[in-house]
Design a protein around this motif. Structure first.
Motif, PDB file in Angstrom:
ATOM      1  N   GLY A 389     -58.062 -44.271 -22.897  1.00 12.99           N
ATOM      2  CA  GLY A 389     -56.656 -44.219 -22.506  1.00 12.99           C
ATOM      3  C   GLY A 389     -56.461 -44.150 -21.012  1.00 12.99           C
ATOM      4  O   GLY A 389     -55.633 -44.868 -20.437  1.00 12.99           O
ATOM      5  N   VAL A 390     -57.238 -43.291 -20.361  1.00  8.51           N
ATOM      6  CA  VAL A 390     -57.034 -43.101 -18.931  1.00  8.51           C
ATOM      7  C   VAL A 390     -57.452 -44.343 -18.148  1.00  8.51           C
ATOM      8  O   VAL A 390     -56.789 -44.726 -17.167  1.00  8.51           O
ATOM      9  CB  VAL A 390     -57.793 -41.846 -18.440  1.00  8.51           C
ATOM     10  N   PHE A 391     -58.501 -45.035 -18.580  1.00  8.79           N
ATOM     11  CA  PHE A 391     -58.895 -46.244 -17.848  1.00  8.79           C
ATOM     12  C   PHE A 391     -57.958 -47.412 -18.146  1.00  8.79           C
ATOM     13  O   PHE A 391     -57.799 -48.313 -17.312  1.00  8.79           O
ATOM     14  CB  PHE A 391     -60.356 -46.601 -18.161  1.00  8.79           C
ATOM     15  N   THR A 392     -57.318 -47.399 -19.304  1.00 10.33           N
ATOM     16  CA  THR A 392     -56.265 -48.391 -19.553  1.00 10.33           C
ATOM     17  C   THR A 392     -55.126 -48.210 -18.562  1.00 10.33           C
ATOM     18  O   THR A 392     -54.621 -49.172 -17.968  1.00 10.33           O
ATOM     19  CB  THR A 392     -55.743 -48.249 -20.997  1.00 10.33           C
ATOM     20  N   SER A 393     -54.718 -46.971 -18.381  1.00 15.77           N
ATOM     21  CA  SER A 393     -53.631 -46.700 -17.425  1.00 15.77           C
ATOM     22  C   SER A 393     -54.087 -46.965 -15.991  1.00 15.77           C
ATOM     23  O   SER A 393     -53.300 -47.464 -15.177  1.00 15.77           O
ATOM     24  CB  SER A 393     -53.162 -45.242 -17.571  1.00 15.77           C
ATOM     25  N   PHE A 394     -55.358 -46.631 -15.679  1.00 13.66           N
ATOM     26  CA  PHE A 394     -55.884 -46.949 -14.345  1.00 13.66           C
ATOM     27  C   PHE A 394     -55.721 -48.448 -14.060  1.00 13.66           C
ATOM     28  O   PHE A 394     -55.216 -48.854 -12.998  1.00 13.66           O
ATOM     29  CB  PHE A 394     -57.379 -46.609 -14.263  1.00 13.66           C
ATOM     30  N   SER A 395     -56.171 -49.269 -15.001  1.00 11.27           N
ATOM     31  CA  SER A 395     -56.174 -50.715 -14.788  1.00 11.27           C
ATOM     32  C   SER A 395     -54.758 -51.250 -14.623  1.00 11.27           C
ATOM     33  O   SER A 395     -54.484 -52.049 -13.720  1.00 11.27           O
ATOM     34  CB  SER A 395     -56.869 -51.413 -15.966  1.00 11.27           C
ATOM     35  N   LEU A 396     -53.837 -50.821 -15.493  1.00 10.65           N
ATOM     36  CA  LEU A 396     -52.465 -51.302 -15.400  1.00 10.65           C
ATOM     37  C   LEU A 396     -51.792 -50.832 -14.120  1.00 10.65           C
ATOM     38  O   LEU A 396     -51.040 -51.584 -13.480  1.00 10.65           O
ATOM     39  CB  LEU A 396     -51.671 -50.815 -16.624  1.00 10.65           C
ATOM     40  N   SER A 397     -52.073 -49.592 -13.725  1.00 13.66           N
ATOM     41  CA  SER A 397     -51.457 -49.060 -12.512  1.00 13.66           C
ATOM     42  C   SER A 397     -51.930 -49.817 -11.274  1.00 13.66           C
ATOM     43  O   SER A 397     -51.116 -50.205 -10.423  1.00 13.66           O
ATOM     44  CB  SER A 397     -51.774 -47.567 -12.383  1.00 13.66           C
ATOM     45  N   GLN A 398     -53.234 -50.045 -11.176  1.00 13.50           N
ATOM     46  CA  GLN A 398     -53.758 -50.730  -9.996  1.00 13.50           C
ATOM     47  C   GLN A 398     -53.347 -52.203  -9.973  1.00 13.50           C
ATOM     48  O   GLN A 398     -53.025 -52.758  -8.916  1.00 13.50           O
ATOM     49  CB  GLN A 398     -55.282 -50.600  -9.960  1.00 13.50           C
ATOM     50  N   ALA A 399     -53.325 -52.834 -11.144  1.00 17.21           N
ATOM     51  CA  ALA A 399     -52.851 -54.215 -11.197  1.00 17.21           C
ATOM     52  C   ALA A 399     -51.370 -54.290 -10.820  1.00 17.21           C
ATOM     53  O   ALA A 399     -50.931 -55.225 -10.137  1.00 17.21           O
ATOM     54  CB  ALA A 399     -53.071 -54.786 -12.599  1.00 17.21           C
ATOM     55  N   GLY A 400     -50.602 -53.297 -11.245  1.00 16.10           N
ATOM     56  CA  GLY A 400     -49.191 -53.242 -10.882  1.00 16.10           C
ATOM     57  C   GLY A 400     -48.989 -53.095  -9.384  1.00 16.10           C
ATOM     58  O   GLY A 400     -48.099 -53.735  -8.793  1.00 16.10           O
ATOM     59  N   MET A 401     -49.820 -52.253  -8.758  1.00 16.12           N
ATOM     60  CA  MET A 401     -49.727 -52.103  -7.306  1.00 16.12           C
ATOM     61  C   MET A 401     -50.101 -53.391  -6.593  1.00 16.12           C
ATOM     62  O   MET A 401     -49.469 -53.779  -5.585  1.00 16.12           O
ATOM     63  CB  MET A 401     -50.637 -50.958  -6.847  1.00 16.12           C
ATOM     64  N   ALA A 402     -51.133 -54.099  -7.094  1.00 16.67           N
ATOM     65  CA  ALA A 402     -51.509 -55.377  -6.477  1.00 16.67           C
ATOM     66  C   ALA A 402     -50.353 -56.374  -6.571  1.00 16.67           C
ATOM     67  O   ALA A 402     -50.041 -57.089  -5.610  1.00 16.67           O
ATOM     68  CB  ALA A 402     -52.760 -55.925  -7.160  1.00 16.67           C
ATOM     69  N   ARG A 403     -49.696 -56.413  -7.723  1.00 15.11           N
ATOM     70  CA  ARG A 403     -48.555 -57.318  -7.883  1.00 15.11           C
ATOM     71  C   ARG A 403     -47.402 -56.909  -6.965  1.00 15.11           C
ATOM     72  O   ARG A 403     -46.679 -57.759  -6.434  1.00 15.11           O
ATOM     73  CB  ARG A 403     -48.088 -57.319  -9.338  1.00 15.11           C
ATOM     74  N   ARG A 404     -47.230 -55.623  -6.771  1.00 17.23           N
ATOM     75  CA  ARG A 404     -46.166 -55.154  -5.879  1.00 17.23           C
ATOM     76  C   ARG A 404     -46.412 -55.632  -4.450  1.00 17.23           C
ATOM     77  O   ARG A 404     -45.476 -56.054  -3.747  1.00 17.23           O
ATOM     78  CB  ARG A 404     -46.091 -53.632  -5.923  1.00 17.23           C
ATOM     79  N   HIS A 405     -47.670 -55.545  -4.002  1.00 16.67           N
ATOM     80  CA  HIS A 405     -47.989 -56.021  -2.653  1.00 16.67           C
ATOM     81  C   HIS A 405     -47.683 -57.509  -2.516  1.00 16.67           C
ATOM     82  O   HIS A 405     -47.131 -57.950  -1.493  1.00 16.67           O
ATOM     83  CB  HIS A 405     -49.461 -55.761  -2.335  1.00 16.67           C
ATOM     84  N   LEU A 406     -48.031 -58.295  -3.531  1.00 20.10           N
ATOM     85  CA  LEU A 406     -47.765 -59.726  -3.480  1.00 20.10           C
ATOM     86  C   LEU A 406     -46.272 -60.020  -3.542  1.00 20.10           C
ATOM     87  O   LEU A 406     -45.793 -60.996  -2.952  1.00 20.10           O
ATOM     88  CB  LEU A 406     -48.472 -60.420  -4.653  1.00 20.10           C
ATOM     89  N   ARG A 407     -45.535 -59.168  -4.239  1.00 19.61           N
ATOM     90  CA  ARG A 407     -44.101 -59.427  -4.431  1.00 19.61           C
ATOM     91  C   ARG A 407     -43.282 -59.022  -3.210  1.00 19.61           C
ATOM     92  O   ARG A 407     -42.386 -59.744  -2.786  1.00 19.61           O
ATOM     93  CB  ARG A 407     -43.636 -58.655  -5.674  1.00 19.61           C
ATOM     94  N   LEU A 408     -43.572 -57.861  -2.625  1.00 14.88           N
ATOM     95  CA  LEU A 408     -42.755 -57.341  -1.523  1.00 14.88           C
ATOM     96  C   LEU A 408     -43.288 -57.721  -0.148  1.00 14.88           C
ATOM     97  O   LEU A 408     -42.518 -57.844   0.807  1.00 14.88           O
ATOM     98  CB  LEU A 408     -42.643 -55.817  -1.635  1.00 14.88           C
ATOM     99  N   ARG A 409     -44.614 -57.848  -0.034  1.00 14.60           N
ATOM    100  CA  ARG A 409     -45.257 -58.190   1.240  1.00 14.60           C
ATOM    101  C   ARG A 409     -44.760 -57.304   2.378  1.00 14.60           C
ATOM    102  O   ARG A 409     -44.314 -57.780   3.433  1.00 14.60           O
ATOM    103  CB  ARG A 409     -45.029 -59.680   1.569  1.00 14.60           C
ATOM    104  N   GLU A 410     -44.826 -56.008   2.146  1.00 14.93           N
ATOM    105  CA  GLU A 410     -44.443 -55.035   3.162  1.00 14.93           C
ATOM    106  C   GLU A 410     -45.532 -54.962   4.227  1.00 14.93           C
ATOM    107  O   GLU A 410     -46.642 -55.472   4.033  1.00 14.93           O
ATOM    108  CB  GLU A 410     -44.238 -53.666   2.508  1.00 14.93           C
ATOM    109  N   PRO A 411     -45.253 -54.303   5.369  1.00 11.17           N
ATOM    110  CA  PRO A 411     -46.289 -54.166   6.412  1.00 11.17           C
ATOM    111  C   PRO A 411     -47.559 -53.532   5.855  1.00 11.17           C
ATOM    112  O   PRO A 411     -47.508 -52.520   5.161  1.00 11.17           O
ATOM    113  CB  PRO A 411     -45.607 -53.257   7.448  1.00 11.17           C
ATOM    114  N   GLY A 412     -48.696 -54.155   6.132  1.00  5.59           N
ATOM    115  CA  GLY A 412     -49.974 -53.657   5.632  1.00  5.59           C
ATOM    116  C   GLY A 412     -50.270 -54.059   4.205  1.00  5.59           C
ATOM    117  O   GLY A 412     -51.186 -53.526   3.580  1.00  5.59           O
ATOM    118  N   TRP A 413     -49.520 -55.063   3.697  1.00  5.51           N
ATOM    119  CA  TRP A 413     -49.682 -55.412   2.276  1.00  5.51           C
ATOM    120  C   TRP A 413     -51.040 -56.035   1.983  1.00  5.51           C
ATOM    121  O   TRP A 413     -51.567 -55.888   0.871  1.00  5.51           O
ATOM    122  CB  TRP A 413     -48.559 -56.350   1.836  1.00  5.51           C
TER     123      TRP A 413
END
Length: 786
Positions: A389-413
């Motif tokens: 369970g915890v590694f499922t959430s790890f994977s989804l959380s980190q993939a979500g953050m990667a998508r956020r960087h690609l979507r928002l392209r904030e400074p340091g993305w």
């Protein structure tokens, strides 16, 4: 009793003060991760020994430990990014919902919730194992001890965040100090040559090749077992709002400190286990642990050594038990997020006596206790279900953050994308590894359970959405203004069982409604009917028609038939007289009768049932004479106040408001007990925008005890010589599941206010679509009433 056990209620306004320092937060949110060093190394060794590779296990132990620490480092850097991006709460549920939508968010949420339940079961069971390693005679009490620890931690968390921090901080730091002392003494003795490995059981080979001759699948299996050392890393990101300002910065520092301490202790214990060749106890009811054997070897058998060993064992027991505290801190918060989105019962959004989500804490304790009983508090049997369970959430959380960087392209993305992308890849690899290697050991149960629970949550969400749409759709059918609505007085039907004090009082109450009154008597015995009719005439009440419903069968069916003969296009008020001095037997009997009447009248949504309680002092200001004189003269009451209870603004409340306007009261007001100030503000704005001609009073419910808050407001109006009618909107849910998804606050309010003689309760039902109309058995009577 609640105040005695948990302490006094904490005002809602003090929520900002229930924040944690970094030291307290490290103890509360890191105990799960830090405690895993007590069994992570042992689980790797057990896997290798059970699969027949014990001879080369110690050659492979440090490489596997270093690989796990490498993944841990990636996770720490990744979650630092998450905390900064989501300072309100950066858990996997929030991140996944924001970047992938509701379905993946529910997968992450369910995975984490199940993992928290397993965390409590595993950590308390491991704590009990540490006690038994020091006192083997306690082995038969394994399950009762684990259940006792769960109950203890639950009560500690019910006392509030700050209290639990004070209670659980010391054991965490004692454990850290004990393990670092163990590592320091062990390293010094190894360098000095005073500590030799135990090779008496078998010859330990170094093996050949980069996996020391161990097949890749076996090595991955062992690494999967040791990956439990990373459980709990996400806890800090879920609890960012619990930190003192600046929340995200303090959370980042605490996360980094936890990562450094965790990696150091895990590598240190693995190194000592390798150097000392400590064999794990493979018995079903093991009486020793790898950490305890290291402690015996390092500290020796002298007086000081024994003292240090028992300090280590007690500290290990304490941290393992308190590792469950991380789950108790995060499970209720995560359940609150899901309930806010209508994917869990709304009861999980309620803050309790001490400003914590009490229902989540209690639910977690019950679920974990069930697992402890089912698996007999055996860590090895529970571990296969753990970490998926915890590694499922790890994977989804980190993939979500990667998508956020690609979507928002904030400074340091770009830097963030590299860090979170690496985290997503690393945790996904570990997830696949755990799923494959532990599938046959029981991991398949979790892999099946998670999607099943996700389906269940979506069904709950669909039910909530159907209810919301119905209430909002019907809300639009009501006029936006009440200026042109002429309230029609609802005819009153008085239910008579005898001509006594409570009946006369109810008649006086009916006079305040300034509406036609019809009395109804349900006949059981014709002789009794004649007696009631004679008493009615003798009391001078002949101006009020008394209808006798004759016939056989259920009284409630006859009452329903009577209402069925009346027009359906106007409200009707059923007055049920209640005596103030009822015995327990009478209260239970009347409660059963009231429930039967309510069920029988479900088909008539224009019927409002009002309970009218008489006065205990025997003085009825509604009448100028005491009952028993030849004539009873009913007069209009000087004051009649109506209080409309409002929790939200929907069609059920508007229907109750319309009814309240027809009661002819000298004063009418709406009252909302404000638990959430923001919600109360939104309600006030909508109330004024809808043009309801009733003043809405927002009353602060500082301790979140809604019945008690409303009780004080109503009693301020309920003085002798006055009467207060409390109008309660009642949402009538047709299915048992719907009723379970909503709390029982309205029943508690009715029970609280129903004790007072000057207070009358009127329930105005709203029947949801799908309510099955009860069958009415038509009964022909001599009066022509069906």
């Amino acid at each position: 009793m609640k105040r005695l056990v948990l302490g006094p209620a904490i005002p809602t306004a003090h929520l900002i003060h229930e924040r944690l320092t970094k030291l307290a937060a490290l103890a509360i949110f890191s105990s799960d991760a830090l405690s895993s060093v007590a069994y992570a190394t042992e689980e790797m060794l057990k896997t290798l020994f059970i699969l027949g590779f014990g001879a080369v296990a110690f050659a492979l132990l440090m490489p596997l430990s270093l690989a796990i620490v490498g993944v841990l480092a990636i996770l720490i850097f990744s979650y630092r990014q998450t905390i900064k991006a989501y300072p309100s709460a950066g858990g996997a549920y929030v991140v996944t919902k924001d970047n992938f939508g509701l379905l993946p968010a529910q997968v992450a949420g369910v995975a984490l919730l199940t993992d928290y339940v397993l965390t409590v079961a595993v950590s308390t069971s491991a704590g009990v194992a540490a006690i038994i390693a020091a006192v083997p005679a306690l082995s038969p009490l394994r399950v009762p001890l684990a259940l006792s620890f769960i109950a203890l931690i639950a009560v500690g968390n019910l006392r509030g965040v700050k209290d639990s921090g004070r209670i659980f901080a010391a054991p965490t730091y004692v454990f850290i100090l004990s393990v670092f002392t163990l590592m320091t003494v062990g390293f010094v003795r190894i360098v000095a040559g005073g500590l030799q490995p135990d090779v008496t059981a078998e010859t330990v080979r170094q093996g050949t090749g980069w996996l020391a001759g161990v097949p890749l699948f076996v090595a991955l299996h062992a690494m999967a077992s040791g990956s439990t050392a990373m459980t709990g890393v996400e806890a800090i990101s879920n609890g960012v709002p619990a930190f003192r300002p600046p929340e995200w910065r303090n959370a980042q520092k605490t996360l980094t400190a936890m990562g450094v301490i965790l990696a150091t202790m895990f590598l240190g214990i693995s190194f000592l286990a390798q150097e000392l060749h400590v064999r794990p106890d493979l018995a079903k009811n093991a009486t020793s642990t790898v950490l305890s054997e290291i402690g015996r070897a390092v500290f020796g058998s002298g007086g000081l050594g024994n003292l240090m060993f028992y300090v280590l064992q007690v500290a290990t027991m304490a941290i393992l038990v308190l590792a469950a505290n991380t789950a108790f801190a995060d499970f209720p918060r995560l359940a609150n997020f899901a309930a806010d989105d209508s994917f869990l019962p709304r009861q999980f959004t309620t803050r309790g006596h001490r400003l914590v989500f009490s229902n989540g804490i209690i639910a977690l304790a019950i679920a974990a206790g069930g697992l402890v009983v089912l698996f007999e508090a055996n860590v090895t049997r529970l571990i296969p279900f753990y970490a998926i369970g915890v590694f499922t959430s790890f994977s989804l959380s980190q993939a979500g953050m990667a998508r956020r960087h690609l979507r928002l392209r904030e400074p340091g993305w770009k830097t963030g994308l590299i860090i979170n992308g690496a985290g997503a890849v690393a945790t996904s690899v570990v997830l696949v590894m755990i799923s494959v290697t532990k599938f046959a050991d029981g991991a398949w149960v979790v892999m099946v359970l998670v999607p099943v629970l996700v389906v269940v949550l979506f069904r709950l969400n669909k039910q909530y959405e159907l209810e919301r749409r119905e209430l909002e759709r019907d809300l639009r059918t009501f006029p936006e203004t009440y200026d042109d609505v002429e309230p029609q007085r609802p005819p009153a039907i008085l239910l008579v069982d005898a001509v006594d004090a409570k009946t006369v009082h109810a008649l006086g109450y009916a006079k305040t409604l300034r509406t036609p009154v019809t009395a109804v008597f349900l006949e059981d015995d014709p002789v009794e009917t004649l007696s009631v009719e004679a008493a009615w005439e003798q009391a001078g009440l002949s101006s009020i028609p008394l209808r006798v419903l004759r016939g056989r069968g259920d009284e409630s069916a006859r009452l329903a038939g009577f209402f069925g003969s009346m027009p359906r296009d106007q409200d009707l008020t059923l007055l049920v007289p209640v005596s103030h001095d009822r015995s327990l037997r009478q209260r239970l009997s009347q409660k059963r009768a009231g429930a039967r009447y309510a069920r029988a009248l479900l088909a008539y949504d224009n019927v409002r049932i009002t309970l009218v309680r008489d006065h205990p002092d025997g003085v009825h200001p509604l009448s100028s004479d005491v009952l028993g004189l030849p004539t009873v003269r009913l007069t209009t009451r000087a004051t009649h106040s109506v209080v409309l209870l409002v929790d939200t603004l929907d069609v059920a409340v508007l229907r109750a408001a319309r009814y309240a306007l027809t009661l002819g009261a000298t004063e009418i007001r709406a009252v909302h007990a404000a638990v959430d100030p923001e919600r109360a503000t939104r309600l006030a704005e909508r109330w004024m925008g809808h043009g309801i001609p009733i003043r809405l009073d927002i009353v602060e419910c500082w301790d979140r005890n809604i019945p008690r808050t409303l009780e004080s407001e109503v009693l301020a109006l309920a003085t002798i010589g006055s009467e207060v009618t409390v109008v309660m909107p009642r949402r009538d849910y047709p299915k048992l599941l719907q009723r379970l998804l909503h709390d029982r606050t309205s029943r508690r309010i009715a029970r609280t206010l129903g004790r007072y003689a000057h207070v009358d309760i009127a329930a105005v039902p709203y029947h949801f679509a799908g309510r099955t109309t009860p069958s009415i058995r038509r009964v022909a009577t001599p009066t022509g009433v069906e």
